[in-house]
Motif scaffolding. Sequence first.
Motif, short mmCIF file in Angstrom:
data_model
loop_
_atom_site.label_atom_id
_atom_site.label_comp_id
_atom_site.label_asym_id
_atom_site.label_seq_id
_atom_site.Cartn_x
_atom_site.Cartn_y
_atom_site.Cartn_z
N ILE A 1 -1.89 32.43 4.98
CA ILE A 1 -3.07 32.14 5.51
C ILE A 1 -3.24 30.82 6.53
CG2 ILE A 1 -5.76 31.82 4.99
CD1 ILE A 1 -4.96 33.30 2.28
N GLU A 2 -2.74 30.04 5.91
CA GLU A 2 -2.76 28.59 6.73
C GLU A 2 -1.50 28.00 6.68
OE1 GLU A 2 -3.04 26.30 8.89
OE2 GLU A 2 -5.15 26.44 8.80
N PRO A 3 -0.55 28.32 7.68
CA PRO A 3 0.80 27.60 7.75
C PRO A 3 1.01 26.21 8.03
CG PRO A 3 0.59 28.75 9.69
CD PRO A 3 -0.69 29.14 8.83
N ASN A 4 0.02 25.74 8.43
CA ASN A 4 0.03 24.07 8.95
C ASN A 4 -0.49 23.12 7.83
OD1 ASN A 4 0.60 24.44 11.59
ND2 ASN A 4 -1.50 25.42 11.90
N VAL A 5 -0.62 23.67 6.54
CA VAL A 5 -1.06 22.86 5.32
C VAL A 5 -0.03 22.95 4.13
CG1 VAL A 5 -2.61 22.76 3.31
CG2 VAL A 5 -3.61 23.13 5.60
N GLU A 6 0.29 21.67 3.92
CA GLU A 6 1.36 21.69 2.75
C GLU A 6 0.56 21.81 1.10
OE1 GLU A 6 4.64 21.51 3.16
OE2 GLU A 6 4.96 20.89 5.22
N PHE A 7 1.05 23.10 0.65
CA PHE A 7 0.60 23.39 -0.30
C PHE A 7 1.63 23.05 -1.71
CE2 PHE A 7 -1.03 26.51 2.50
CZ PHE A 7 -2.47 26.28 2.28
N MET A 8 1.25 22.31 -2.65
CA MET A 8 1.64 21.72 -3.82
C MET A 8 1.15 22.44 -4.88
SD MET A 8 1.93 17.52 -2.63
CE MET A 8 2.67 17.00 -4.34
N MET A 9 2.00 22.93 -5.62
CA MET A 9 1.67 23.96 -6.53
C MET A 9 1.96 23.46 -7.99
SD MET A 9 0.90 26.05 -4.39
CE MET A 9 0.20 27.40 -5.44
N THR A 10 0.80 23.99 -8.91
CA THR A 10 0.75 23.45 -10.48
C THR A 10 1.15 24.78 -11.17
OG1 THR A 10 -1.42 23.65 -10.20
CG2 THR A 10 -0.55 21.60 -9.69
N LEU A 11 1.29 24.45 -12.60
CA LEU A 11 1.14 25.66 -13.54
C LEU A 11 0.01 25.15 -14.44
CD1 LEU A 11 5.09 26.05 -14.54
CD2 LEU A 11 3.55 27.35 -12.93
N TYR A 12 -0.50 26.24 -15.06
CA TYR A 12 -1.51 26.12 -16.39
C TYR A 12 -1.02 26.09 -17.52
CZ TYR A 12 -6.03 27.89 -18.34
OH TYR A 12 -7.41 28.02 -19.04
N LEU A 13 -1.34 25.01 -18.24
CA LEU A 13 -0.60 24.63 -19.46
C LEU A 13 -1.24 25.61 -20.57
CD1 LEU A 13 1.30 22.96 -21.32
CD2 LEU A 13 -0.49 21.49 -22.00
N THR A 14 -0.31 26.35 -21.28
CA THR A 14 -0.78 27.26 -22.31
C THR A 14 0.28 27.24 -23.37
OG1 THR A 14 0.39 29.36 -21.72
CG2 THR A 14 -1.75 28.88 -20.81
N ALA A 15 -0.21 27.84 -24.46
CA ALA A 15 0.88 27.72 -25.90
C ALA A 15 2.16 28.47 -25.37
CB ALA A 15 0.16 28.21 -26.96
N ASP A 16 2.21 29.34 -24.58
CA ASP A 16 3.24 30.20 -23.80
C ASP A 16 4.21 29.48 -23.04
OD1 ASP A 16 2.44 32.32 -25.49
OD2 ASP A 16 1.19 33.12 -23.85
N LEU A 17 3.93 28.34 -22.67
CA LEU A 17 4.69 27.69 -21.66
C LEU A 17 6.05 26.99 -22.50
CD1 LEU A 17 5.19 26.71 -18.80
CD2 LEU A 17 4.02 24.50 -19.52
#
Length: 344
Positions: A62-78
């Motif tokens: 959608i927007e190649p000119n932005v740097e997207f830094m990603m995260t995970l959602y903490l759950t008991a399964d991690l």
Amino acid sequence: MSITITPAADFHVHLRQDALMRLVTPTVRQGGASIAYVMPNLTPPITTTEMALNYKKELQAIEPNVEFMMTLYLTADLTVEEVKKAAATGVSGIKVYPAGVTTNSSAGVSTYEPFYPIFAAMEQANMVLNLHGEVPPSPTNSVLTAEHDFLPTLIDLAKRFPKLRIVLEHCTTKDAIETVKKCGPNVAGSITAHHLHITIDSWADNPFCYCKPVAKTPEDRAALIEAAVSGDPKFFLGSDSAPHPREKKSGAARTAAGVFTQSRLLSYVAEIFDRRGKMDKFEDFVSNFGRKFYQVEGLGVGAEKVKLTKKPVKVESEVRDGELVVVPFMATEELQWDIEWVKA
């Protein structure tokens, strides 16, 4: 009057999914940011490395000119193994949501001790722990006390894991600011644009100012502003821009929590810094301090800069794609700083 700065780094962004994602993702750049630190509270939540990387591909398309830094959602399964895998493939952090406090937080946590092995693995892998700093709802707390009641947990985690970088997200109280200051160098606090403007009275009668954590007292707002303009590198921009379709904000049985600031992000923040005569501190807060804490000082810094010019600009009444409508913060109001992208 104008200033030219390194593009902003927004270290707390909600870009949603499906049609809403396609509508709001381009507004990251529109608001003056080249980095978006993306929250994982989708449906279902982003809980694995594969899910995070697939989500990143969608956003980049959608927007190649932005740097997207990603995260995970903490759950008991991690698992510890998944933490190591995520770190090795470039996932930046793990977000903790207390159960039931905000949008899509039903899979969140109610106690932290079971996750100590996860936090230790994050510490070793140099990942960032992002804390929604409130306690879960209970008969003994309220939306006005939930952040204050969480602060002993922040202090404890910072001491137990002294090399784990921890961000207290979207600080809203004077107590939160003071606690971040007292913690060691591994703890920082993000501050939103809207919390620099609003107090409890703002959301009491305006659903488009309602968010979690809620805005608090004028004294709390003053503490947030002072932290933001102070030049203290422990505090930096994390917009918590959280779009919802208009019908979920106004007229619904329950008002969705979230304020949409992405499209005019730097204009909102500049308004506050200018009022305080602190525009000389503006670039550090919106561009530099967050990058330094996250250890990405060269990310999103390239051939373009952002120029802010002091001239009236009217906030749009809505952001729309067909029947999908999102109402921005301070819709139709006049701000005093406009932005444009320019060559470096």
